[in-house]
Design an enzyme around this catalytic site. Structure first.
Site, PDB file in Angstrom:
ATOM      1  N   ASP A 177       0.968  -0.969   0.074  1.00  0.00           N
ATOM      2  CA  ASP A 177       0.107  -0.229  -0.093  1.00  0.00           C
ATOM      3  C   ASP A 177       0.900   1.251   0.155  1.00  0.00           C
ATOM      4  O   ASP A 177       1.517   1.760   1.100  1.00  0.00           O
ATOM      5  CB  ASP A 177      -0.900   0.029   1.199  1.00  0.00           C
ATOM      6  CG  ASP A 177      -2.025   1.129   1.131  1.00  0.00           C
ATOM      7  OD1 ASP A 177      -1.563   2.106   0.358  1.00  0.00           O
ATOM      8  OD2 ASP A 177      -2.852   1.199   1.914  1.00  0.00           O
TER       9      ASP A 177
ATOM     10  N   ILE B 201      -1.491   9.100   8.732  1.00  0.00           N
ATOM     11  CA  ILE B 201      -1.828   8.265   9.610  1.00  0.00           C
ATOM     12  C   ILE B 201      -1.473   7.112   9.445  1.00  0.00           C
ATOM     13  O   ILE B 201      -1.069   6.588   8.334  1.00  0.00           O
ATOM     14  CB  ILE B 201      -3.599   8.256   9.397  1.00  0.00           C
ATOM     15  CG1 ILE B 201      -3.902   8.170   8.321  1.00  0.00           C
ATOM     16  CG2 ILE B 201      -4.225   9.614   9.765  1.00  0.00           C
ATOM     17  CD1 ILE B 201      -5.643   7.773   7.894  1.00  0.00           C
TER      18      ILE B 201
ATOM     19  N   HIS C 267      -0.265   8.025   4.278  1.00  0.00           N
ATOM     20  CA  HIS C 267       0.334   7.222   5.295  1.00  0.00           C
ATOM     21  C   HIS C 267       1.978   7.842   5.326  1.00  0.00           C
ATOM     22  O   HIS C 267       2.628   7.273   6.194  1.00  0.00           O
ATOM     23  CB  HIS C 267       0.386   5.584   5.355  1.00  0.00           C
ATOM     24  CG  HIS C 267      -1.204   5.374   4.927  1.00  0.00           C
ATOM     25  ND1 HIS C 267      -2.049   5.593   5.911  1.00  0.00           N
ATOM     26  CD2 HIS C 267      -1.666   4.497   3.994  1.00  0.00           C
ATOM     27  CE1 HIS C 267      -3.169   5.174   5.470  1.00  0.00           C
ATOM     28  NE2 HIS C 267      -3.120   4.723   4.439  1.00  0.00           N
TER      29      HIS C 267
ATOM     30  N   GLY D  26      -4.526   1.536   7.744  1.00  0.00           N
ATOM     31  CA  GLY D  26      -5.614   0.802   8.355  1.00  0.00           C
ATOM     32  C   GLY D  26      -5.302  -0.688   8.257  1.00  0.00           C
ATOM     33  O   GLY D  26      -5.517  -1.371   9.412  1.00  0.00           O
TER      34      GLY D  26
END
Length: 279
Positions: free
Chosen positions: A184, A204, A189, A207
């Site tokens: 990813d 962040i 991120h 996930g």
């Protein structure tokens, strides 16, 4: 509105995806495994056979996202991962090749945005035997409002009693350089400027990284650290996790299944509607 609600049912062409021992090790390190989990982080420790974390299925089956191109154009900075589910048809081998077909399973209108649900099935490329299946939902802000179905409500209810198991892990302050190498590469991120475009003051956590941390807790608490006992897992990402956060996974067992939730040290629930099957 560029999202095409009529894309439901569209399928990708079969895509092959291979992984090696190194890929499985890199994934394990990226979701927090260390020297106390040598079966998942080393391939040459004396008396220890390398094994693969069950949540690696989200990486090994990642080729199923090809159907996503059928939904139309949108701003990727407005996309957040909403839900993730996996089902395993046996323990994941240390290396292998799967053939994956993805499909658009549903598109829901949430008013302020659209939810895109994709599913994929992965089979062994040589034998055709089922390996794992996955279901993912993403929320794209600003793409709703066409009057479509809002979709189902959450169904995994937490009992009003003390949890049967509680496991706590602390995430790294700088996980993105490792986590993104498992597939990813979303700059949300890793790139502060891109994160700011999405409304965050800093990047962040992936996930799927918090999902992997949670999966480790479930594996060790409910499956005696044995991946062959881990059957299925699902959960909804309810709030973002930031690098350095501490994640506490609480589990309520009912036979060969459990519901769970993951919270930060701030008391925020970051994965809810969680359910795992084992045995």
């Amino acid at each position: 509105m560029p999202i095409n609600p009529d894309a439901v049912g569209a399928e990708s062409e079969p895509v092959e995806h291979s992984w090696t021992s190194k890929d499985a090790l890199l994934y394990a390190v990226g979701v927090g495994a260390g020297t106390d989990e040598l079966a998942f982080t080393t391939e040459n420790s004396k008396g220890i056979e390398q094994r693969v974390l069950p949540t690696f299925a989200v990486i090994a089956g990642g080729a199923g996202g090809g159907a996503f191109s059928k939904i139309g154009e949108f701003n990727w900075a407005m996309l957040v991962h909403g839900e993730q589910a996996i089902r395993l048809h046996g323990e994941i081998p240390v290396e292998g090749t799967v053939r994956t077909v993805g499909r658009i399973a549903a598109i829901y209108d949430k008013g302020s945005g659209a939810v895109i649900v994709t599913e994929s099935d992965s089979v062994d490329a040589k034998t055709g035997a089922p390996r794992f299946s996955s279901r993912s939902a993403v929320f794209i802000r600003g793409e709703g409002g066409w009057g479509g179905d809002r979709g189902p409500s959450a169904g995994n209810i937490i009992p009003d009693k003390k949890a049967d198991h509680v496991v706590t892990y602390t995430t790294r302050e700088d996980p993105a350089p490792t986590s993104r190498l498992s597939g990813d590469r979303n700059p949300l991120h890793s790139d502060p400027a891109f994160a700011a475009m999405a409304g965050f003051d800093r990047p962040i956590l992936h996930g799927l990284c918090s999902y992997g941390f949670t999966g480790r807790a479930l594996l060790h608490a409910l499956c005696e650290s044995d991946p062959s006992k881990f059957k299925a897992m699902e959960g909804r990402f309810s709030k973002p996790v930031f690098p350095g956060d501490t994640l506490t996974v609480s589990m309520w067992v009912d036979g060969d299944a459990a519901v769970f939730r993951t919270e930060t040290q701030r008391g925020e629930v970051v994965i809810d509607n969680g359910r795992v099957e084992f045995g």
